[in-house]
Write a protein that holds these residues in place. Structure first.
Motif, PDB file in Angstrom:
ATOM      1  N   ILE A   1       0.843  -1.205   0.000  1.00  0.00           N
ATOM      2  CA  ILE A   1       0.000   0.000   0.000  1.00  0.00           C
ATOM      3  C   ILE A   1       0.875   1.252   0.000  1.00  0.00           C
ATOM      4  CG2 ILE A   1      -1.633   1.349   1.371  1.00  0.00           C
ATOM      5  CD1 ILE A   1      -2.869  -1.327   2.266  1.00  0.00           C
ATOM      6  N   GLU A   2       1.874   1.265   0.858  1.00  0.00           N
ATOM      7  CA  GLU A   2       2.725   2.447   0.977  1.00  0.00           C
ATOM      8  C   GLU A   2       3.567   2.671  -0.279  1.00  0.00           C
ATOM      9  OE1 GLU A   2       4.867   2.161   4.662  1.00  0.00           O
ATOM     10  OE2 GLU A   2       3.097   2.712   5.842  1.00  0.00           O
ATOM     11  N   ALA A   3       3.844   1.599  -1.017  1.00  0.00           N
ATOM     12  CA  ALA A   3       4.599   1.719  -2.267  1.00  0.00           C
ATOM     13  C   ALA A   3       3.699   2.068  -3.457  1.00  0.00           C
ATOM     14  CB  ALA A   3       5.344   0.422  -2.555  1.00  0.00           C
ATOM     15  N   GLY A   4       2.391   2.161  -3.221  1.00  0.00           N
ATOM     16  CA  GLY A   4       1.467   2.483  -4.290  1.00  0.00           C
ATOM     17  C   GLY A   4       1.098   1.311  -5.175  1.00  0.00           C
ATOM     18  N   LYS A   5       1.480   0.101  -4.771  1.00  0.00           N
ATOM     19  CA  LYS A   5       1.159  -1.081  -5.563  1.00  0.00           C
ATOM     20  C   LYS A   5      -0.250  -1.589  -5.277  1.00  0.00           C
ATOM     21  CE  LYS A   5       5.991  -2.486  -5.821  1.00  0.00           C
ATOM     22  NZ  LYS A   5       7.012  -3.509  -5.448  1.00  0.00           N
ATOM     23  N   LEU A   6      -0.793  -1.225  -4.132  1.00  0.00           N
ATOM     24  CA  LEU A   6      -2.187  -1.497  -3.794  1.00  0.00           C
ATOM     25  C   LEU A   6      -2.879  -0.167  -3.546  1.00  0.00           C
ATOM     26  CD1 LEU A   6      -2.092  -4.514  -1.274  1.00  0.00           C
ATOM     27  CD2 LEU A   6      -2.848  -4.545  -3.653  1.00  0.00           C
ATOM     28  N   LYS A   7      -4.059  -0.015  -4.111  1.00  0.00           N
ATOM     29  CA  LYS A   7      -4.830   1.215  -3.923  1.00  0.00           C
ATOM     30  C   LYS A   7      -5.804   1.094  -2.758  1.00  0.00           C
ATOM     31  CE  LYS A   7      -2.810   2.772  -7.581  1.00  0.00           C
ATOM     32  NZ  LYS A   7      -1.655   3.709  -7.407  1.00  0.00           N
ATOM     33  N   ASP A   8      -5.797  -0.048  -2.098  1.00  0.00           N
ATOM     34  CA  ASP A   8      -6.724  -0.309  -1.003  1.00  0.00           C
ATOM     35  C   ASP A   8      -6.193   0.299   0.296  1.00  0.00           C
ATOM     36  OD1 ASP A   8      -8.250  -2.385  -2.710  1.00  0.00           O
ATOM     37  OD2 ASP A   8      -6.186  -3.112  -2.705  1.00  0.00           O
TER      38      ASP A   8
ATOM     39  N   ARG B   1      -0.866 -13.177 -15.697  1.00  0.00           N
ATOM     40  CA  ARG B   1       0.256 -13.773 -16.403  1.00  0.00           C
ATOM     41  C   ARG B   1       0.940 -14.756 -15.477  1.00  0.00           C
ATOM     42  NH1 ARG B   1       1.348  -8.338 -16.965  1.00  0.00           N
ATOM     43  NH2 ARG B   1       3.320  -8.576 -15.866  1.00  0.00           N
ATOM     44  N   TYR B   2       1.517 -15.801 -16.049  1.00  0.00           N
ATOM     45  CA  TYR B   2       2.166 -16.829 -15.244  1.00  0.00           C
ATOM     46  C   TYR B   2       3.567 -17.084 -15.769  1.00  0.00           C
ATOM     47  CZ  TYR B   2      -2.289 -17.577 -13.080  1.00  0.00           C
ATOM     48  OH  TYR B   2      -3.449 -17.376 -12.384  1.00  0.00           O
ATOM     49  N   GLY B   3       4.474 -17.309 -14.839  1.00  0.00           N
ATOM     50  CA  GLY B   3       5.859 -17.579 -15.196  1.00  0.00           C
ATOM     51  C   GLY B   3       6.047 -19.007 -15.680  1.00  0.00           C
ATOM     52  N   THR B   4       7.305 -19.386 -15.864  1.00  0.00           N
ATOM     53  CA  THR B   4       7.607 -20.695 -16.431  1.00  0.00           C
ATOM     54  C   THR B   4       7.511 -21.807 -15.405  1.00  0.00           C
ATOM     55  OG1 THR B   4       9.958 -20.302 -16.026  1.00  0.00           O
ATOM     56  CG2 THR B   4       9.100 -19.720 -18.196  1.00  0.00           C
ATOM     57  N   LEU B   5       7.606 -21.494 -14.117  1.00  0.00           N
ATOM     58  CA  LEU B   5       7.493 -22.520 -13.092  1.00  0.00           C
ATOM     59  C   LEU B   5       6.031 -22.819 -12.806  1.00  0.00           C
ATOM     60  CD1 LEU B   5      10.229 -21.421 -10.536  1.00  0.00           C
ATOM     61  CD2 LEU B   5      10.347 -23.291 -12.183  1.00  0.00           C
ATOM     62  N   PRO B   6       5.677 -24.054 -12.595  1.00  0.00           N
ATOM     63  CA  PRO B   6       4.269 -24.387 -12.331  1.00  0.00           C
ATOM     64  C   PRO B   6       3.729 -23.632 -11.120  1.00  0.00           C
ATOM     65  CG  PRO B   6       5.588 -26.374 -12.632  1.00  0.00           C
ATOM     66  CD  PRO B   6       6.536 -25.228 -12.560  1.00  0.00           C
ATOM     67  N   PHE B   7       2.577 -23.027 -11.298  1.00  0.00           N
ATOM     68  CA  PHE B   7       1.826 -22.383 -10.211  1.00  0.00           C
ATOM     69  C   PHE B   7       2.489 -21.107  -9.673  1.00  0.00           C
ATOM     70  CE2 PHE B   7       1.128 -27.036  -9.709  1.00  0.00           C
ATOM     71  CZ  PHE B   7      -0.141 -27.061 -10.232  1.00  0.00           C
ATOM     72  N   ASN B   8       3.633 -20.690 -10.237  1.00  0.00           N
ATOM     73  CA  ASN B   8       4.262 -19.477  -9.736  1.00  0.00           C
ATOM     74  C   ASN B   8       3.792 -18.286 -10.560  1.00  0.00           C
ATOM     75  OD1 ASN B   8       5.659 -21.012  -7.935  1.00  0.00           O
ATOM     76  ND2 ASN B   8       7.657 -20.195  -8.438  1.00  0.00           N
ATOM     77  N   PRO B   9       2.875 -17.484 -10.034  1.00  0.00           N
ATOM     78  CA  PRO B   9       2.387 -16.352 -10.819  1.00  0.00           C
ATOM     79  C   PRO B   9       3.481 -15.331 -11.046  1.00  0.00           C
ATOM     80  CG  PRO B   9       1.554 -16.246  -8.575  1.00  0.00           C
ATOM     81  CD  PRO B   9       2.281 -17.549  -8.702  1.00  0.00           C
ATOM     82  N   GLU B  10       3.534 -14.802 -12.265  1.00  0.00           N
ATOM     83  CA  GLU B  10       4.426 -13.675 -12.542  1.00  0.00           C
ATOM     84  C   GLU B  10       3.760 -12.442 -11.944  1.00  0.00           C
ATOM     85  OE1 GLU B  10       6.065 -11.184 -16.384  1.00  0.00           O
ATOM     86  OE2 GLU B  10       5.236 -13.181 -16.675  1.00  0.00           O
ATOM     87  N   LEU B  11       4.399 -11.840 -10.976  1.00  0.00           N
ATOM     88  CA  LEU B  11       3.691 -10.926 -10.079  1.00  0.00           C
ATOM     89  C   LEU B  11       3.643  -9.494 -10.581  1.00  0.00           C
ATOM     90  CD1 LEU B  11       4.773 -12.409  -6.665  1.00  0.00           C
ATOM     91  CD2 LEU B  11       2.609 -12.652  -7.863  1.00  0.00           C
ATOM     92  N   GLU B  12       3.520  -9.343 -11.884  1.00  0.00           N
ATOM     93  CA  GLU B  12       3.347  -8.019 -12.460  1.00  0.00           C
ATOM     94  C   GLU B  12       4.387  -7.070 -11.878  1.00  0.00           C
ATOM     95  OE1 GLU B  12      -0.881  -7.321 -12.076  1.00  0.00           O
ATOM     96  OE2 GLU B  12      -1.341  -9.065 -13.292  1.00  0.00           O
ATOM     97  N   ASP B  13       4.016  -6.010 -11.208  1.00  0.00           N
ATOM     98  CA  ASP B  13       5.043  -5.100 -10.679  1.00  0.00           C
ATOM     99  C   ASP B  13       5.287  -5.295  -9.187  1.00  0.00           C
ATOM    100  OD1 ASP B  13       2.649  -4.111  -9.807  1.00  0.00           O
ATOM    101  OD2 ASP B  13       2.994  -2.045 -10.432  1.00  0.00           O
ATOM    102  N   PHE B  14       4.926  -6.463  -8.649  1.00  0.00           N
ATOM    103  CA  PHE B  14       5.216  -6.743  -7.249  1.00  0.00           C
ATOM    104  C   PHE B  14       6.634  -7.259  -7.119  1.00  0.00           C
ATOM    105  CE2 PHE B  14       0.795  -6.195  -6.723  1.00  0.00           C
ATOM    106  CZ  PHE B  14       0.591  -5.892  -5.386  1.00  0.00           C
TER     107      PHE B  14
END
Length: 215
Positions: free
Chosen positions: A21-28, A202-215
């Protein structure tokens, strides 16, 4: 969204949400944090960051029903839209869940349905699993068995202890929990039976590991 966070201990996943939140990655915003224990580090984090918080102890009530009704009252009084269990060491009953239908999520340190309940990392080591990880899921009446939103995998190394495996998993917990909150906040999550669909994920190449956008 207004977030309500339930905690019982040190609150490292709470801190991950605060940081996002403090980094602006969450607007909540975190509208309320409730701990069922006094003197925990999670409350210290709330004080440091100026986050509304309360301690509501189970033993202050004659029944679990009364305890959960108090939790609901506090959450609704703070206008909470999504409840996040971040190391909350109690099982919520339908009394609470019916007030927030499919609006309660949990972070669990295993790839559920494997190793549900307490000491999931210890269970993985005792079983001899080669891969473990963490799961963010919707909370239902059945323990650690709600629809899976996101998972991240970590290897189980031959030299691992419960502590070292827990720490490796925790780093991924801190990544996927804020990401899931953002997906929900952006209205990208829908549930089809047991399957959770995230629009545009979007998902990365490893199974079940989400590509975390700008996280």
């Amino acid at each position: 969204m207004n977030l309500g966070v339930l905690v019982s201990g040190r609150g490292s996943n709470l801190q991950a949400i605060i940081d996002a939140i403090e980094a602006g990655k969450l607007k909540d915003r975190i509208a309320l944090v409730i701990s069922d224990r006094e003197g925990v580090q999670a409350i210290d984090r709330c004080v440091k960051h100026g986050i509304p918080h309360r301690v509501i102890k189970r033993r202050s009530f004659d029944s679990k029903e009364e305890f959960e009704k108090k939790l609901v009252e506090a959450m609704k009084g703070s206008g909470v839209d999504l409840v996040v269990l971040a190391g909350f060491m109690r099982v919520l009953s339908p009394i609470f869940l019916k007030e927030f239908p499919m609006k309660v999520i949990n972070i669990h340190p295993s790839l559920i349905p494997a190793f549900q309940g307490m000491h999931a990392q210890r269970q993985a080591l005792q079983y001899g699993a080669r891969i473990s990880g963490c799961t963010v899921h919707f909370v239902t009446e059945e323990l650690d068995n709600g629809p899976v939103i996101a998972q991240a995998c970590v290897p189980v190394l031959p030299e691992d202890t419960e502590e070292s495996l827990s720490e490796r998993i925790l780093r991924h917990e801190h990544r996927i929990l804020p990401q899931v909150i953002r997906w929900i906040s952006e209205g990208r999550v829908r549930v089809e039976g047991r399957k959770v669909v995230v629009e545009g994920a979007r998902y990365g190449t490893l199974p079940f590991n989400p590509e975390l956008e700008d996280f």
